[in-house]
Design a protein around this motif. Sequence first.
Motif, short mmCIF file in Angstrom:
data_model
loop_
_atom_site.label_atom_id
_atom_site.label_comp_id
_atom_site.label_asym_id
_atom_site.label_seq_id
_atom_site.Cartn_x
_atom_site.Cartn_y
_atom_site.Cartn_z
N GLN A 42 0.69 -1.25 -0.09
CA GLN A 42 -0.09 0.00 0.02
C GLN A 42 0.82 1.30 0.04
N ARG A 43 1.88 1.07 0.65
CA ARG A 43 2.86 2.45 0.79
C ARG A 43 3.56 2.57 -0.71
N ARG A 44 3.98 1.63 -1.17
CA ARG A 44 4.67 1.72 -2.24
C ARG A 44 4.09 1.64 -3.54
N GLN A 45 2.60 1.08 -3.67
CA GLN A 45 1.81 1.27 -4.78
C GLN A 45 2.61 0.41 -5.92
N ALA A 46 3.27 -0.83 -5.49
CA ALA A 46 3.94 -1.51 -6.57
C ALA A 46 3.27 -2.98 -6.86
N ALA A 47 3.94 -4.02 -6.78
CA ALA A 47 3.29 -5.29 -7.17
C ALA A 47 2.09 -5.68 -6.30
N THR A 48 1.18 -6.40 -6.77
CA THR A 48 0.11 -7.01 -6.09
C THR A 48 0.50 -8.08 -5.44
N VAL A 49 0.19 -8.46 -3.93
CA VAL A 49 1.04 -9.58 -3.33
C VAL A 49 -0.08 -10.74 -3.44
N THR A 50 0.31 -11.73 -3.89
CA THR A 50 -0.70 -12.97 -3.83
C THR A 50 -0.29 -13.84 -2.57
N TYR A 51 -1.26 -13.82 -1.71
CA TYR A 51 -0.93 -14.43 -0.37
C TYR A 51 -1.08 -16.06 -0.71
N VAL A 52 -0.12 -16.94 -0.92
CA VAL A 52 -0.33 -18.19 -1.09
C VAL A 52 0.39 -19.24 0.17
N ASP A 53 -0.40 -20.04 0.95
CA ASP A 53 0.46 -20.72 2.15
C ASP A 53 0.81 -22.08 1.44
N GLN A 54 2.11 -22.02 1.12
CA GLN A 54 2.78 -23.34 0.42
C GLN A 54 4.15 -23.24 1.04
N ARG A 55 4.74 -24.51 1.08
CA ARG A 55 6.07 -24.72 1.67
C ARG A 55 6.99 -24.19 0.46
N ALA A 56 8.22 -23.78 0.99
CA ALA A 56 9.09 -23.34 -0.04
C ALA A 56 9.60 -24.52 -0.76
N ASP A 57 9.82 -25.49 -0.27
CA ASP A 57 10.20 -26.88 -0.95
C ASP A 57 9.09 -27.65 -1.72
N GLU A 58 7.78 -27.21 -1.46
CA GLU A 58 6.67 -27.91 -2.13
C GLU A 58 5.64 -26.73 -2.57
N LEU A 59 5.96 -26.16 -3.81
CA LEU A 59 5.35 -25.27 -4.30
C LEU A 59 3.98 -25.85 -5.16
N THR A 60 3.26 -26.32 -4.30
CA THR A 60 2.00 -27.26 -4.89
C THR A 60 1.27 -26.05 -5.71
N GLU A 61 1.20 -24.91 -5.14
CA GLU A 61 -0.06 -23.95 -5.68
C GLU A 61 0.54 -23.26 -6.87
N THR A 62 1.69 -23.63 -7.22
CA THR A 62 2.23 -22.65 -8.37
C THR A 62 2.70 -23.66 -9.40
N ALA A 63 2.02 -23.28 -10.62
CA ALA A 63 2.05 -23.98 -11.84
C ALA A 63 3.66 -24.15 -12.47
N ASP A 64 3.75 -25.06 -13.23
CA ASP A 64 5.01 -25.39 -13.91
C ASP A 64 5.02 -24.06 -14.99
N GLU A 65 6.48 -23.53 -15.05
CA GLU A 65 6.92 -22.37 -15.84
C GLU A 65 5.96 -21.30 -15.94
N SER A 66 5.70 -20.82 -14.85
CA SER A 66 4.76 -19.54 -14.67
C SER A 66 5.26 -18.46 -14.05
N VAL A 67 6.48 -18.46 -13.46
CA VAL A 67 7.13 -17.51 -12.96
C VAL A 67 8.40 -16.75 -13.57
N ASP A 68 8.47 -15.74 -13.56
CA ASP A 68 9.61 -14.89 -14.35
C ASP A 68 10.87 -14.91 -13.49
N VAL A 69 10.74 -14.77 -12.16
CA VAL A 69 11.87 -14.51 -11.19
C VAL A 69 11.61 -15.37 -10.01
N VAL A 70 12.34 -15.72 -9.18
CA VAL A 70 12.28 -16.33 -8.17
C VAL A 70 13.24 -15.84 -7.27
#
Length: 307
Positions: free
Chosen positions: A125-153
């Motif tokens: 809200q302060r920076r008015q930048a990227a929209t945050v998508t709150y996803v409860d997923q383990r960092a070693d099991e990104l089950t809620e994120t599809a294959d080849e869907s992210v530009d940067v990790v």
Amino acid sequence: MALSNAKRSFTTVLFLLICAYNTCHAFVPSTRLTLTPKYHGAPLSPTKLQMSLDLVTYLRTEWVSAALCTNQTPRSADVVLQLGCEDGRAVTFIPRTVRELITSSNRADGQVPVGAKRQLKQQQQRRQAATVTYVDQRADELTETADESVDVVISLQSAAKMLENGLDWKKSVREAARVLKPGGRLLFVEQTELEGESYLDYVDNLYTLNGESEDVKEGQVEPFPVFEEVGYDDVDLVIVPHVAGVAIKSEDAGLTPKEREQKLANEEKDRLADLSLTAYERGIKKRKRKKKKGVKQGQEEDTPANA
């Protein structure tokens, strides 16, 4: 005289800093410093106040993390995923051109802490930048994120905390590679060694997304690394050794030797088809020029006869 006074002043400041460090329990993982909050009279589980890194290493790695995310995130990147969200700093680190920030947790239950969600919301809200998508997923099991869907990790001082919480930091690297698009980037600032194994060596020598070794038979294409380019540098001026780097995902990441051979064969077939098409188009143009030249010569021969 001036040099002596300068040395005396520096010694005094250093002595005060050492005293402050030795008497401040906020940066020492001590079991004596605990708080037992109460909620309507019922005691809750003790909460330890501790910092996983010393103050010098923490401040230095934070500065390097901010510079890395700002300078190495492409302008074309729209989606960024953070491995292990614990606060809202990622929103301020990534460029404003990023449209979405996806969360993950380095806790065993996969839940992003409430405090981290609150800080992410405040920074967004302060920076008015990227929209945050709150996803409860383990960092070693990104089950809620599809294959080849992210530009940067981004992985910022997260691997050591995964170890503390029983997560697999190696699997988190493989999961990052899985969700990255071909050509996507893994930005990391992590401890140089974890349980005696080099973080950088693991990233640089990753050949499969399932963690299994890839056996190549005679005559097959050699294994192709998941990250085709890995640039890095050691973080200086720290007490705990850290390494910062950028790993770019290969276009052939995740393909089996057979699939790579088929891909190379298809590329060669397409190349030959393009050459044939180019030769055919050149032949048509040549015939047109020849025909046009013949018509022009015929007209010139008819002109004197008519005259």
